[in-house]
Design a protein around this motif. Structure first.
Motif, PDB file in Angstrom:
ATOM      1  N   PHE A  14      -4.877  -1.077  -0.058  1.00  0.00           N
ATOM      2  CA  PHE A  14      -4.703  -0.473   1.367  1.00  0.00           C
ATOM      3  C   PHE A  14      -6.798  -0.967   2.263  1.00  0.00           C
ATOM      4  CE2 PHE A  14      -5.841   3.151   4.345  1.00  0.00           C
ATOM      5  CZ  PHE A  14      -5.419   2.871   5.259  1.00  0.00           C
ATOM      6  N   ALA A  15      -6.734  -0.932   0.658  1.00  0.00           N
ATOM      7  CA  ALA A  15      -8.557  -1.263   0.922  1.00  0.00           C
ATOM      8  C   ALA A  15      -8.587  -3.127   1.632  1.00  0.00           C
ATOM      9  CB  ALA A  15      -9.674  -1.325  -0.098  1.00  0.00           C
ATOM     10  N   SER A  70     -14.186   2.981   6.846  1.00  0.00           N
ATOM     11  CA  SER A  70     -13.775   3.441   5.503  1.00  0.00           C
ATOM     12  C   SER A  70     -13.749   4.710   4.836  1.00  0.00           C
ATOM     13  CB  SER A  70     -13.464   2.347   4.222  1.00  0.00           C
ATOM     14  OG  SER A  70     -15.078   2.526   4.077  1.00  0.00           O
ATOM     15  N   TYR A 102     -11.044   3.268  -1.424  1.00  0.00           N
ATOM     16  CA  TYR A 102     -10.854   2.068  -0.849  1.00  0.00           C
ATOM     17  C   TYR A 102     -12.016   3.016  -0.426  1.00  0.00           C
ATOM     18  CZ  TYR A 102      -9.369   5.554   2.946  1.00  0.00           C
ATOM     19  OH  TYR A 102      -9.090   6.583   4.033  1.00  0.00           O
ATOM     20  N   SER A 118       0.535  -0.647   0.084  1.00  0.00           N
ATOM     21  CA  SER A 118       0.113   0.213  -0.137  1.00  0.00           C
ATOM     22  C   SER A 118       1.141   1.276   0.004  1.00  0.00           C
ATOM     23  CB  SER A 118      -1.540  -0.492   1.078  1.00  0.00           C
ATOM     24  OG  SER A 118      -1.836  -1.194   0.897  1.00  0.00           O
ATOM     25  N   GLY A 150      -4.928   1.993  -3.465  1.00  0.00           N
ATOM     26  CA  GLY A 150      -6.031   2.093  -2.315  1.00  0.00           C
ATOM     27  C   GLY A 150      -6.559   0.798  -2.379  1.00  0.00           C
ATOM     28  N   ILE A 151      -6.925  -0.354  -3.544  1.00  0.00           N
ATOM     29  CA  ILE A 151      -6.865  -1.764  -3.464  1.00  0.00           C
ATOM     30  C   ILE A 151      -6.193  -2.361  -2.950  1.00  0.00           C
ATOM     31  CG2 ILE A 151      -6.934  -3.617  -5.163  1.00  0.00           C
ATOM     32  CD1 ILE A 151      -7.588  -2.076  -7.758  1.00  0.00           C
ATOM     33  N   THR A 205      -5.867   7.789  -3.116  1.00  0.00           N
ATOM     34  CA  THR A 205      -5.774   6.705  -2.446  1.00  0.00           C
ATOM     35  C   THR A 205      -6.977   6.307  -1.653  1.00  0.00           C
ATOM     36  OG1 THR A 205      -3.931   6.803  -1.852  1.00  0.00           O
ATOM     37  CG2 THR A 205      -4.671   6.337  -0.485  1.00  0.00           C
ATOM     38  N   VAL A 214     -13.422  -0.884   0.319  1.00  0.00           N
ATOM     39  CA  VAL A 214     -13.678  -2.057   1.730  1.00  0.00           C
ATOM     40  C   VAL A 214     -15.880  -2.911   1.693  1.00  0.00           C
ATOM     41  CG1 VAL A 214     -14.262  -1.716   3.982  1.00  0.00           C
ATOM     42  CG2 VAL A 214     -11.868  -0.341   2.498  1.00  0.00           C
ATOM     43  N   CYS A 255     -11.398   8.066   4.612  1.00  0.00           N
ATOM     44  CA  CYS A 255     -11.586   9.027   3.717  1.00  0.00           C
ATOM     45  C   CYS A 255     -11.793  10.479   4.012  1.00  0.00           C
ATOM     46  CB  CYS A 255     -12.167   8.570   2.432  1.00  0.00           C
ATOM     47  SG  CYS A 255     -14.292   9.147   3.158  1.00  0.00           S
TER      48      CYS A 255
END
Length: 246
Positions: free
Chosen positions: A159-160, A240, A103, A80, A156-157, A100, A107, A244
């Motif tokens: 981190f999700a 999330s 996510y 990430s 971002g993927i 970013t 999520v 964000c």
């Protein structure tokens, strides 16, 4: 009592977002002086040491289940932040921050895939609005996305996946110990890559040193600890959304 814990968790996640939001400019400036993997190695290993000293009693709980989950989270955290830190060198801090945050859309759907909990209509609406926003922000005249934006989206993927992992693992495990372990794994991966592929700068000014300390203490140790503890008492989707706000 549970409602109070949930409210405190939400406040903690909000402060996490504030700290992370301020860190984008710090990262942008620090990457001008320090290679990516050295930045990550310093911030994660220093944070792991700080947490181990402060919460050394948590180490007594260590077993193979913690090690396994810590490795999973550590790998996700490393990729990430590696993708984000490399990506910010080829795009603006604003683009990096916004992309970013993709996510927040991923999520609920990823959690649905893992835990079979279907997202609501607001999650679907958020996904549509986020895609439109990403297009306005990132698409150039040729309708292409630059390399920095693409790497940040991939960040971002990952981190999700980390957020979903934290949500699941903290249901039965100590969030503080998990935080230590994920930092140790991420830091070890970054240090290995740094020693193999990067050269540490011979001289560092006060700016990069201050940036590294800020990233290690505030953006990593404090913010991630609030994230991991906060997610124990709130849903992955709500977490999330709050984070964000960075």
């Amino acid at each position: 009592m549970q409602i109070k814990k949930s409210r405190l968790a939400e406040v903690g996640l909000l402060f996490t977002a504030i700290i992370w939001g301020s860190a984008f400019v710090v990262v942008k400036n620090t990457t001008d002086a320090v290679p990516t993997n050295y930045i990550l190695a310093i911030r994660f290993l220093l944070s792991a040491v700080l947490l181990s000293v402060i919460f050394w009693k948590s180490l007594k709980k260590l077993n193979m289940a913690y090690v396994r989950n810590g490795v999973i989270l550590g790998v996700l955290v490393y990729f990430s932040f590696y993708l984000q830190t490399v990506g910010i060198q080829f795009t603006t801090a604003g683009n990096n921050a916004f992309l970013t945050a993709v996510y927040v859309v991923i999520v609920p759907f990823l959690y649905w895939f893992v835990r079979k909990k279907k997202p609501g209509v607001y999650n679907i609406l958020a996904a549509f609005l986020c895609i439109v926003g990403i297009g306005f922000l990132s698409l150039q005249e040729s309708f292409s996305v630059n390399i920095g934006d693409a790497l940040t989206l991939l960040c971002g993927i990952f981190f999700a996946a980390q957020i979903v992992g934290v949500s699941i693992f903290t249901e039965k495990q100590d969030p503080i110990l998990l935080t230590m372990l994920q930092f140790l794994v991420a830091g070890a991966m970054a240090l290995t890559a740094a020693l193999l592929f990067e050269e540490f700068p011979q001289k560092l000014g006060s700016g990069p040193i201050a940036g590294l300390l800020y990233l290690s203490v505030f953006s990593t140790t404090i913010a991630f600890l609030m994230q991991t503890v906060g997610q124990k008492y709130t849903s992955a989707s709500k977490a999330s959304l709050l984070m964000c706000l960075e």
